[in-house]
Motif scaffolding. Structure first.
Motif, mmCIF file in Angstrom:
data_model
loop_
_atom_site.group_PDB
_atom_site.id
_atom_site.type_symbol
_atom_site.label_atom_id
_atom_site.label_comp_id
_atom_site.label_asym_id
_atom_site.label_seq_id
_atom_site.Cartn_x
_atom_site.Cartn_y
_atom_site.Cartn_z
ATOM 1 N N SER A 1 -3.787 -4.702 3.448
ATOM 2 C CA SER A 1 -3.824 -3.643 2.813
ATOM 3 C C SER A 1 -2.644 -3.541 4.153
ATOM 4 O O SER A 1 -2.202 -3.806 5.246
ATOM 5 C CB SER A 1 -4.475 -2.360 3.438
ATOM 6 O OG SER A 1 -5.684 -2.526 4.411
ATOM 7 N N VAL B 1 -9.451 -0.898 5.683
ATOM 8 C CA VAL B 1 -7.893 -1.028 4.889
ATOM 9 C C VAL B 1 -7.690 -0.101 6.255
ATOM 10 O O VAL B 1 -7.956 0.765 7.119
ATOM 11 C CB VAL B 1 -7.870 0.095 4.041
ATOM 12 C CG1 VAL B 1 -8.506 -0.623 3.092
ATOM 13 C CG2 VAL B 1 -8.719 1.476 3.779
ATOM 14 N N LEU C 1 0.493 -1.708 0.129
ATOM 15 C CA LEU C 1 -0.062 0.183 0.489
ATOM 16 C C LEU C 1 0.682 1.295 -0.160
ATOM 17 O O LEU C 1 0.284 2.684 0.085
ATOM 18 C CB LEU C 1 -0.937 0.639 1.654
ATOM 19 C CG LEU C 1 -1.498 0.521 1.210
ATOM 20 C CD1 LEU C 1 -1.851 1.744 1.669
ATOM 21 C CD2 LEU C 1 -2.654 0.442 0.259
#
Length: 265
Positions: free
Chosen positions: A231, A179, A162
């Motif tokens: 994530s 996330v 990410l």
């Protein structure tokens, strides 16, 4: 080597010696090649494409965990070319995302970088987007979300490695997901700082739930089990020295990808 040979039978040595290493490798979630992962790049470089470290770490951990992966990138011009020393756009330069992304890859034929428009989600168990400013500049702003059977993206185990922007892309396709992008405010500490926290507000504005994660606790990942989204903040955290935490975070993300992909519905 001599000691090893005395412990192994001739039959075992013969069998192993005639097999490539990948064929006898077993990852934590199955034998090599059982999980097929698409890795989507958006150029080459943190400021105008995919982050180099995140891309390399992702492929390393996929290999280490026994996944078979293919790489893809849009066959289009990127938004602009950044001078990574001055952190300013270069004038008079145009670069193709697929050609730039090919810098990540060693190989010929199917091992080369593939055109994103040819990606068939039915051929893969998971997709990973290494982070970098190219996620927003080249994929989100240019609205490059059209690939074969892309509507089935929600059936992927969608994973974001990410650095900066991958959750922004995921939230466009999968509203109401959970996330992490690390911290929600920029805090200067001896460990580093968080200069991209405006992206957290962007994903929250799209309906996502943001979960705070430290870069050096729990290997900096968050798993949305319901939506199969993994994530990790990666280089959302700006650090001068602690690259091993980024490496570990991407590795933990990949392990969760393998775990979720191996689940039978």
């Amino acid at each position: 080597m001599l000691a090893t040979r005395t412990l192994l039978s001739k039959q075992t040595l013969t069998a192993v010696s005639h097999q490539p290493t990948c064929f006898v490798h077993q990852g934590e979630y199955g034998y090599w090649g059982n999980t097929k992962v698409a890795v989507v790049f958006s150029g080459c470089g943190w400021w105008d494409g995919s982050d180099v470290h995140e891309g390399a770490y992702t492929m390393y951990h996929l290999s280490r965990n026994g996944a078979r992966f293919r790489t893809f990138a849009p066959n289009q011009q990127q938004m602009h070319v950044m001078d990574h020393m001055k952190k300013q756009p270069s004038t008079g330069e145009n670069r193709n995302m697929m050609i730039e992304s090919a810098r990540f890859i060693h190989g010929q034929g199917k091992r080369q970088m593939q055109d994103l428009s040819t990606l068939d989600v039915n051929s893969f168990d998971a997709v990973i987007f290494p982070g970098g400013h190219g996620i927003v500049k080249n994929l989100v702003k240019k609205k490059i979300l059209i690939v074969k059977n892309w509507r089935n993206l929600k059936d992927f185990c969608l994973c974001s490695s990410l650095a900066s922007m991958a959750p922004v892309l995921a939230c466009r396709v999968l509203p109401s997901i959970e996330v992490t992008m690390g911290y929600e405010r920029d805090e200067n500490t001896r460990w580093g700082n968080w200069p991209q926290t405006n992206m957290v507000q962007a994903v929250k504005g799209m309906g996502a739930r943001h979960v705070v994660r430290e870069p050096y606790i729990s290997f900096q990942t968050y798993v949305d089990e319901k939506n199969k989204v993994v994530s990790t903040p990666s280089f959302m955290w700006e650090t001068d020295y602690h690259y091993h935490y980024i490496f570990d975070g991407v590795g933990n993300m990949v392990k969760h990808v393998m775990r979720l992909s191996s689940k039978k519905e």
